[in-house]
Design a protein around this motif. Structure first.
Motif, PDB file in Angstrom:
ATOM      1  N   ALA A   1       1.000  -1.043   0.139  1.00  0.00           N
ATOM      2  CA  ALA A   1       0.072   0.006  -0.019  1.00  0.00           C
ATOM      3  C   ALA A   1       0.735   1.342   0.058  1.00  0.00           C
ATOM      4  CB  ALA A   1      -0.870   0.063   1.190  1.00  0.00           C
ATOM      5  N   ARG A   2       2.087   1.057   0.770  1.00  0.00           N
ATOM      6  CA  ARG A   2       2.929   2.485   0.827  1.00  0.00           C
ATOM      7  C   ARG A   2       3.628   2.579  -0.601  1.00  0.00           C
ATOM      8  NH1 ARG A   2       6.406   2.381   6.053  1.00  0.00           N
ATOM      9  NH2 ARG A   2       7.357   4.228   4.750  1.00  0.00           N
ATOM     10  N   ILE A   3       4.180   1.467  -1.096  1.00  0.00           N
ATOM     11  CA  ILE A   3       4.728   1.443  -2.403  1.00  0.00           C
ATOM     12  C   ILE A   3       3.694   1.870  -3.458  1.00  0.00           C
ATOM     13  CG2 ILE A   3       5.582  -0.142  -4.437  1.00  0.00           C
ATOM     14  CD1 ILE A   3       6.582  -1.836  -1.866  1.00  0.00           C
ATOM     15  N   GLN A   4       2.590   1.801  -3.402  1.00  0.00           N
ATOM     16  CA  GLN A   4       1.489   2.036  -4.296  1.00  0.00           C
ATOM     17  C   GLN A   4       1.116   3.557  -4.114  1.00  0.00           C
ATOM     18  OE1 GLN A   4      -0.013   1.472  -7.058  1.00  0.00           O
ATOM     19  NE2 GLN A   4      -2.228   1.517  -7.057  1.00  0.00           N
ATOM     20  N   GLY A   5       1.440   4.214  -3.038  1.00  0.00           N
ATOM     21  CA  GLY A   5       1.225   5.494  -2.464  1.00  0.00           C
ATOM     22  C   GLY A   5      -0.441   5.568  -2.376  1.00  0.00           C
ATOM     23  N   ALA A   6      -0.974   4.754  -1.864  1.00  0.00           N
ATOM     24  CA  ALA A   6      -2.404   4.522  -1.857  1.00  0.00           C
ATOM     25  C   ALA A   6      -3.062   5.573  -0.974  1.00  0.00           C
ATOM     26  CB  ALA A   6      -2.853   3.017  -1.350  1.00  0.00           C
ATOM     27  N   THR A   7      -4.107   6.207  -1.448  1.00  0.00           N
ATOM     28  CA  THR A   7      -4.998   7.102  -0.607  1.00  0.00           C
ATOM     29  C   THR A   7      -6.261   6.875  -0.260  1.00  0.00           C
ATOM     30  OG1 THR A   7      -5.551   8.417  -2.317  1.00  0.00           O
ATOM     31  CG2 THR A   7      -3.629   9.157  -1.339  1.00  0.00           C
ATOM     32  N   ARG A   8      -6.800   5.784  -1.270  1.00  0.00           N
ATOM     33  CA  ARG A   8      -8.042   5.007  -1.082  1.00  0.00           C
ATOM     34  C   ARG A   8      -7.984   3.401  -1.276  1.00  0.00           C
ATOM     35  NH1 ARG A   8     -12.978   7.211  -1.092  1.00  0.00           N
ATOM     36  NH2 ARG A   8     -13.838   5.725  -2.524  1.00  0.00           N
ATOM     37  N   ILE A   9      -8.206   2.890   0.070  1.00  0.00           N
ATOM     38  CA  ILE A   9      -8.068   1.384  -0.018  1.00  0.00           C
ATOM     39  C   ILE A   9      -9.597   0.607  -0.008  1.00  0.00           C
ATOM     40  CG2 ILE A   9      -7.122  -0.639   1.244  1.00  0.00           C
ATOM     41  CD1 ILE A   9      -4.697   1.317   1.693  1.00  0.00           C
ATOM     42  N   LEU A  10      -9.844  -0.256  -0.494  1.00  0.00           N
ATOM     43  CA  LEU A  10     -11.084  -1.044  -0.220  1.00  0.00           C
ATOM     44  C   LEU A  10     -10.716  -2.433   0.359  1.00  0.00           C
ATOM     45  CD1 LEU A  10     -13.990  -1.669  -0.187  1.00  0.00           C
ATOM     46  CD2 LEU A  10     -13.818  -2.283  -2.778  1.00  0.00           C
ATOM     47  N   GLU A  11     -11.141  -2.980   1.314  1.00  0.00           N
ATOM     48  CA  GLU A  11     -10.951  -4.212   1.802  1.00  0.00           C
ATOM     49  C   GLU A  11     -12.456  -5.096   1.921  1.00  0.00           C
ATOM     50  OE1 GLU A  11      -8.592  -6.071   5.605  1.00  0.00           O
ATOM     51  OE2 GLU A  11     -10.232  -4.548   6.297  1.00  0.00           O
ATOM     52  N   ILE A  12     -12.402  -6.253   1.393  1.00  0.00           N
ATOM     53  CA  ILE A  12     -13.626  -6.946   1.331  1.00  0.00           C
ATOM     54  C   ILE A  12     -13.152  -8.316   2.175  1.00  0.00           C
ATOM     55  CG2 ILE A  12     -15.295  -8.259  -0.056  1.00  0.00           C
ATOM     56  CD1 ILE A  12     -14.265  -6.822  -2.587  1.00  0.00           C
TER      57      ILE A  12
ATOM     58  N   ALA B   1      -4.434   0.434   7.027  1.00  0.00           N
ATOM     59  CA  ALA B   1      -4.825   1.660   7.460  1.00  0.00           C
ATOM     60  C   ALA B   1      -3.706   2.569   7.730  1.00  0.00           C
ATOM     61  CB  ALA B   1      -5.838   1.924   8.504  1.00  0.00           C
ATOM     62  N   ARG B   2      -2.798   1.845   8.298  1.00  0.00           N
ATOM     63  CA  ARG B   2      -1.574   2.565   8.671  1.00  0.00           C
ATOM     64  C   ARG B   2      -0.595   3.058   7.519  1.00  0.00           C
ATOM     65  NH1 ARG B   2       0.897  -1.232  13.735  1.00  0.00           N
ATOM     66  NH2 ARG B   2      -0.434  -0.255  15.501  1.00  0.00           N
ATOM     67  N   ALA B   3      -0.919   2.524   6.534  1.00  0.00           N
ATOM     68  CA  ALA B   3      -0.162   2.803   5.261  1.00  0.00           C
ATOM     69  C   ALA B   3      -0.829   4.221   4.556  1.00  0.00           C
ATOM     70  CB  ALA B   3      -0.137   1.785   4.224  1.00  0.00           C
ATOM     71  N   LEU B   4      -1.914   4.693   5.112  1.00  0.00           N
ATOM     72  CA  LEU B   4      -2.373   5.751   4.366  1.00  0.00           C
ATOM     73  C   LEU B   4      -1.794   7.012   4.899  1.00  0.00           C
ATOM     74  CD1 LEU B   4      -6.207   4.592   4.706  1.00  0.00           C
ATOM     75  CD2 LEU B   4      -4.814   4.884   2.537  1.00  0.00           C
ATOM     76  N   PRO B   5      -1.991   8.336   4.249  1.00  0.00           N
ATOM     77  CA  PRO B   5      -2.013   9.459   4.705  1.00  0.00           C
ATOM     78  C   PRO B   5      -3.038  10.069   5.627  1.00  0.00           C
ATOM     79  CG  PRO B   5      -2.572   9.607   2.539  1.00  0.00           C
ATOM     80  CD  PRO B   5      -2.454   8.274   2.676  1.00  0.00           C
ATOM     81  N   PRO B   6      -2.797  11.010   6.322  1.00  0.00           N
ATOM     82  CA  PRO B   6      -3.901  11.337   7.177  1.00  0.00           C
ATOM     83  C   PRO B   6      -5.137  11.734   6.425  1.00  0.00           C
ATOM     84  CG  PRO B   6      -1.752  12.607   7.685  1.00  0.00           C
ATOM     85  CD  PRO B   6      -1.444  11.967   6.622  1.00  0.00           C
ATOM     86  N   THR B   7      -5.064  12.308   5.199  1.00  0.00           N
ATOM     87  CA  THR B   7      -6.433  12.407   4.515  1.00  0.00           C
ATOM     88  C   THR B   7      -6.865  11.106   3.734  1.00  0.00           C
ATOM     89  OG1 THR B   7      -5.048  13.165   2.601  1.00  0.00           O
ATOM     90  CG2 THR B   7      -5.678  14.739   4.469  1.00  0.00           C
ATOM     91  N   GLY B   8      -6.253   9.971   3.979  1.00  0.00           N
ATOM     92  CA  GLY B   8      -6.620   8.936   3.323  1.00  0.00           C
ATOM     93  C   GLY B   8      -8.045   8.053   3.666  1.00  0.00           C
ATOM     94  N   ARG B   9      -8.403   7.104   3.014  1.00  0.00           N
ATOM     95  CA  ARG B   9      -9.642   6.591   3.642  1.00  0.00           C
ATOM     96  C   ARG B   9      -9.519   4.973   3.312  1.00  0.00           C
ATOM     97  NH1 ARG B   9     -12.730   7.860   7.495  1.00  0.00           N
ATOM     98  NH2 ARG B   9     -15.120   7.340   7.169  1.00  0.00           N
ATOM     99  N   LEU B  10     -10.151   3.955   4.021  1.00  0.00           N
ATOM    100  CA  LEU B  10     -10.231   2.759   3.996  1.00  0.00           C
ATOM    101  C   LEU B  10     -11.588   2.244   4.258  1.00  0.00           C
ATOM    102  CD1 LEU B  10      -7.600   0.064   5.112  1.00  0.00           C
ATOM    103  CD2 LEU B  10     -10.321  -0.465   5.422  1.00  0.00           C
ATOM    104  N   ILE B  11     -12.313   1.791   3.190  1.00  0.00           N
ATOM    105  CA  ILE B  11     -13.579   1.166   3.551  1.00  0.00           C
ATOM    106  C   ILE B  11     -13.634  -0.469   3.568  1.00  0.00           C
ATOM    107  CG2 ILE B  11     -15.752   0.918   2.301  1.00  0.00           C
ATOM    108  CD1 ILE B  11     -15.402   3.717   1.164  1.00  0.00           C
TER     109      ILE B  11
END
Length: 226
Positions: free
Chosen positions: A53-64, A76-86
Motif C-alpha cells: 500500500a505504501r509503495i502504491q502511494g495508496a490514498t483510497r483502499i477497499l477491503e472485502i 490503514a497505517r499505510a494511508l496519509p492523514p487524508t486517506g480512506r479505507l472502506i
C-alpha cells in the motif's frame, strides 16, 4: 511438508523484521477472546500488505472481509492523514470487534466499516462512483468468502482505475486448487477467481505460494492496465 519448520522460520522473520506492536497483538488477543476464527493474515503478511500500500502511494483502499480488523489496521497505517479505507463485513459481531481494535490502534479516523452483504455494499460503492463521482480505489484486498471471489473481482475492477492493485488472499488452499474435480465451493471459487485474473483483458496478474503458521496457502496480485 514440515509445519514446525514453517512456523519456526516465520517466528524468526517476524522477530527480526517486524517490531513489537501492542495494537496488532491486542487485536489478535481480542479476536480470540471474542471467538472469531483464527484466519487473519500472519504478521509478516500484514506487513507485506502495508508495504504494498505504501509503495502504491495508496490514498483510497477497499477491503472485502474485515473479520476483527487485523489486516485493516496494517493497511490503514499505510494511508496519509487524508486517506480512506472502506472495509466490508457481513457479520455485525465481527464488525463490532473490529471497530474496537481499530480504535485502539488509533486509525479510526481513516476507516469506514460497512456491515452487510459485500455484494450490496459494492453495488452502493459503484453507484457512488458513478453518481457522486467519488474517486476509485488505489488498492483492493479481497479476503472474504472464497466462493464469491469471482463476483468480488468483477466489482473490484469496476471500482478501480488504471494502476489499481488487486490482491486476493488464500488462493492455494493447501494445494487443492490443482484438483479440477474438487467440489468444495471455496476451492472451485478460487479456481474461477484465478482463471478470471489470468484471462481478463484489463488485468496483469500472478500468484505466490506461502508457508508459515497459517499453513500452505498464497496470495494473488493483479494490476489494472491502462
Amino acid at each position: 511438508m514440515n509445519q514446525d519448520l514453517w512456523t519456526a522460520v516465520e517466528k524468526y522473520l517476524v522477530s527480526t523484521l517486524i517490531h513489537p506492536d501492542e495494537a496488532v497483538n491486542e487485536a489478535v488477543q481480542a479476536n480470540a477472546s471474542a471467538g472469531l476464527p483464527a484466519i487473519d493474515v500472519a504478521p509478516n503478511e500484514g506487513k507485506l500488505l502495508h508495504l504494498i500500500a505504501r509503495i502504491q502511494g495508496a490514498t483510497r483502499i477497499l477491503e472485502i472481509g474485515t473479520l476483527g480488523g487485523y489486516s485493516t489496521i496494517w493497511l490503514a497505517r499505510a494511508l496519509p492523514p487524508t486517506g480512506r479505507l472502506i472495509t466490508l463485513e457481513l457479520d455485525p459481531k465481527h464488525a463490532a470487534v473490529a471497530e474496537k481494535n481499530i480504535q485502539r490502534a488509533g486509525v479510526s479516523s481513516l476507516v469506514d466499516i460497512r456491515v452487510g452483504p459485500a455484494v450490496d455494499s459494492l453495488a452502493r460503492l459503484h453507484a457512488d462512483l458513478l453518481i457522486k463521482k467519488i474517486e476509485p480505489f488505489d488498492l483492493i484486498f479481497l479476503d472474504a468468502d472464497k466462493p464469491n471471489n469471482p463476483v468480488y473481482l468483477a466489482w473490484a475492477i469496476k471500482l478501480s482505475r488504471p494502476g489499481t492493485i488487486i490482491i486476493g488472499d488464500n488462493v492455494i488452499r493447501d494445494g487443492e486448487i490443482i484438483d479440477a474435480n474438487n467440489t468444495d465451493p471455496s476451492v472451485s471459487g478460487t479456481r474461477t477467481f484465478l482463471e478470471h485474473l489470468g484471462n481478463h483483458p484489463l488485468l496483469e496478474a500472478t500468484a505466490l505460494q506461502t508457508v508459515g503458521s497459517k499453513g500452505y496457502d498464497g496470495f494473488a496480485i493483479a494490476i489494472v492496465k491502462a
